[in-house]
Design a protein around this motif. Structure first.
Motif, PDB file in Angstrom:
ATOM      1  N   LEU A   5      98.514   4.361  16.114  1.00  0.00           N
ATOM      2  CA  LEU A   5      97.612   4.859  16.017  1.00  0.00           C
ATOM      3  C   LEU A   5      97.350   6.319  15.151  1.00  0.00           C
ATOM      4  O   LEU A   5      98.761   6.929  15.143  1.00  0.00           O
ATOM      5  CB  LEU A   5      97.078   5.162  17.594  1.00  0.00           C
ATOM      6  CG  LEU A   5      97.127   3.586  18.162  1.00  0.00           C
ATOM      7  CD1 LEU A   5      96.303   3.764  19.701  1.00  0.00           C
ATOM      8  CD2 LEU A   5      96.100   2.756  17.318  1.00  0.00           C
ATOM      9  N   PRO A   6      96.711   6.645  14.604  1.00  0.00           N
ATOM     10  CA  PRO A   6      96.669   7.996  13.881  1.00  0.00           C
ATOM     11  C   PRO A   6      96.723   9.005  14.993  1.00  0.00           C
ATOM     12  O   PRO A   6      96.391   9.051  15.348  1.00  0.00           O
ATOM     13  CB  PRO A   6      95.396   7.901  13.734  1.00  0.00           C
ATOM     14  CG  PRO A   6      93.853   7.280  14.577  1.00  0.00           C
ATOM     15  CD  PRO A   6      94.878   6.440  15.383  1.00  0.00           C
ATOM     16  N   VAL A   7      97.498   9.550  14.123  1.00  0.00           N
ATOM     17  CA  VAL A   7      98.221  11.753  14.730  1.00  0.00           C
ATOM     18  C   VAL A   7      97.396  12.276  13.489  1.00  0.00           C
ATOM     19  O   VAL A   7      98.530  12.479  12.770  1.00  0.00           O
ATOM     20  CB  VAL A   7      99.811  11.104  14.775  1.00  0.00           C
ATOM     21  CG1 VAL A   7     100.225  12.670  15.714  1.00  0.00           C
ATOM     22  CG2 VAL A   7      99.939  10.266  16.331  1.00  0.00           C
ATOM     23  N   ALA A   8      96.972  13.812  13.706  1.00  0.00           N
ATOM     24  CA  ALA A   8      96.940  14.875  13.173  1.00  0.00           C
ATOM     25  C   ALA A   8      98.117  15.136  12.862  1.00  0.00           C
ATOM     26  O   ALA A   8      98.337  16.103  14.550  1.00  0.00           O
ATOM     27  CB  ALA A   8      95.264  15.310  12.991  1.00  0.00           C
ATOM     28  N   ASP A   9      97.877  16.556  12.442  1.00  0.00           N
ATOM     29  CA  ASP A   9      99.501  17.183  12.097  1.00  0.00           C
ATOM     30  C   ASP A   9      98.992  18.298  12.084  1.00  0.00           C
ATOM     31  O   ASP A   9      97.276  19.204  12.462  1.00  0.00           O
ATOM     32  CB  ASP A   9     100.356  17.388  11.188  1.00  0.00           C
ATOM     33  CG  ASP A   9     100.029  17.560  10.132  1.00  0.00           C
ATOM     34  OD1 ASP A   9      98.794  18.225   9.484  1.00  0.00           O
ATOM     35  OD2 ASP A   9     100.292  16.998   8.588  1.00  0.00           O
ATOM     36  N   ASP A  37      95.976  16.816   8.871  1.00  0.00           N
ATOM     37  CA  ASP A  37      96.622  15.467   8.264  1.00  0.00           C
ATOM     38  C   ASP A  37      96.932  14.593   8.790  1.00  0.00           C
ATOM     39  O   ASP A  37      97.443  14.812  10.228  1.00  0.00           O
ATOM     40  CB  ASP A  37      97.820  15.512   6.963  1.00  0.00           C
ATOM     41  CG  ASP A  37      97.420  16.975   6.022  1.00  0.00           C
ATOM     42  OD1 ASP A  37      95.889  16.834   5.560  1.00  0.00           O
ATOM     43  OD2 ASP A  37      97.982  17.170   5.588  1.00  0.00           O
ATOM     44  N   LEU A  38      96.057  13.204   8.483  1.00  0.00           N
ATOM     45  CA  LEU A  38      96.383  11.751   9.735  1.00  0.00           C
ATOM     46  C   LEU A  38      97.953  11.217   8.777  1.00  0.00           C
ATOM     47  O   LEU A  38      97.742  11.164   7.817  1.00  0.00           O
ATOM     48  CB  LEU A  38      95.235  10.921   9.993  1.00  0.00           C
ATOM     49  CG  LEU A  38      93.953  11.263   9.860  1.00  0.00           C
ATOM     50  CD1 LEU A  38      93.096  10.163  10.108  1.00  0.00           C
ATOM     51  CD2 LEU A  38      94.581  11.910  11.654  1.00  0.00           C
ATOM     52  N   ARG A  39      98.659  10.922   9.506  1.00  0.00           N
ATOM     53  CA  ARG A  39      99.640  10.008   9.266  1.00  0.00           C
ATOM     54  C   ARG A  39      99.674   8.912  11.082  1.00  0.00           C
ATOM     55  O   ARG A  39      99.254   8.708  11.667  1.00  0.00           O
ATOM     56  CB  ARG A  39     101.179  10.538  10.128  1.00  0.00           C
ATOM     57  CG  ARG A  39     101.416  10.761  10.723  1.00  0.00           C
ATOM     58  CD  ARG A  39     102.505  11.832  10.996  1.00  0.00           C
ATOM     59  NE  ARG A  39     103.618  12.319  12.027  1.00  0.00           N
ATOM     60  CZ  ARG A  39     103.105  13.586  12.542  1.00  0.00           C
ATOM     61  NH1 ARG A  39     102.194  14.491  12.264  1.00  0.00           N
ATOM     62  NH2 ARG A  39     103.402  13.717  14.134  1.00  0.00           N
ATOM     63  N   ARG A  40     100.343   7.702  10.405  1.00  0.00           N
ATOM     64  CA  ARG A  40     100.720   6.531  11.629  1.00  0.00           C
ATOM     65  C   ARG A  40     102.007   6.265  11.266  1.00  0.00           C
ATOM     66  O   ARG A  40     102.987   5.834  10.165  1.00  0.00           O
ATOM     67  CB  ARG A  40      99.535   5.476  10.748  1.00  0.00           C
ATOM     68  CG  ARG A  40      98.705   5.722  11.110  1.00  0.00           C
ATOM     69  CD  ARG A  40      97.729   3.984  10.960  1.00  0.00           C
ATOM     70  NE  ARG A  40      96.472   4.704  11.312  1.00  0.00           N
ATOM     71  CZ  ARG A  40      94.988   3.939  11.887  1.00  0.00           C
ATOM     72  NH1 ARG A  40      95.579   3.098  13.304  1.00  0.00           N
ATOM     73  NH2 ARG A  40      93.899   3.916  12.506  1.00  0.00           N
TER      74      ARG A  40
END
Length: 158
Positions: free
Chosen positions: A130-134, A138-141
């Protein structure tokens, strides 16, 4: 196994069905899993506020998009300024080996909030891809861990 041998898993026998039903209903009243939290957030109207109860460094490292950052130690002083007491709250922390979300949920409940805990925390959120925001938003998976979630499916169909 003979009749005199007892299964290790059944040394303590299962509870009576009515007791088991009450216990499992209570667990669902106190906990939500990451898949259900994600589906609710994706709906656009989840009906709750998601609270990340970890410290600043952890939040900056990565958090659930849309979560409110409210470290457990800050709850008594800041909850009223960040949270509507009429809206349920779901807390999360690192993962199953951490009881930070439980401590945050307890602090919020003591202040009068309706609260649940997201079991699995950010660890299982991430492991399910699931997406993670920094810190910049910014999103990363991460790739889905096939031991924790089905690849290519938003939920386990349980």
């Amino acid at each position: 196994m003979t009749k005199t041998q007892i299964s290790a898993a059944l040394r303590v026998p299962p509870a009576a069905p009515a007791d088991a039903a009450a216990f499992f209903a209570a667990r669902l009243a106190f906990q939500a899993d990451v898949s259900d939290v994600h589906a609710s957030l994706e709906s656009g109207d989840p009906g709750f506020v998601l609270v990340d109860s970890r410290g600043d460094a952890a939040w900056t490292q990565g958090h659930v998009p849309g979560a409110v950052h409210l470290p457990t130690a800050d709850i008594p002083a800041r909850a009223a300024t960040l949270l509507d007491p009429t809206v349920p709250v779901i807390t999360y922390c690192w993962g199953p080996g951490c009881d930070g979300a439980t401590r945050a949920a307890l602090a919020l409940a003591r202040l009068g909030y309706q609260v649940k805990e997201m079991i699995g925390g950010i660890e299982y959120w991430t492991r399910e891809g699931l997406p993670v925001a920094d810190a910049n938003g910014d999103l990363r998976r991460a790739p889905v861990d096939p031991l924790t979630a089905p690849i290519g499916s938003p939920h386990c169909a349980c």
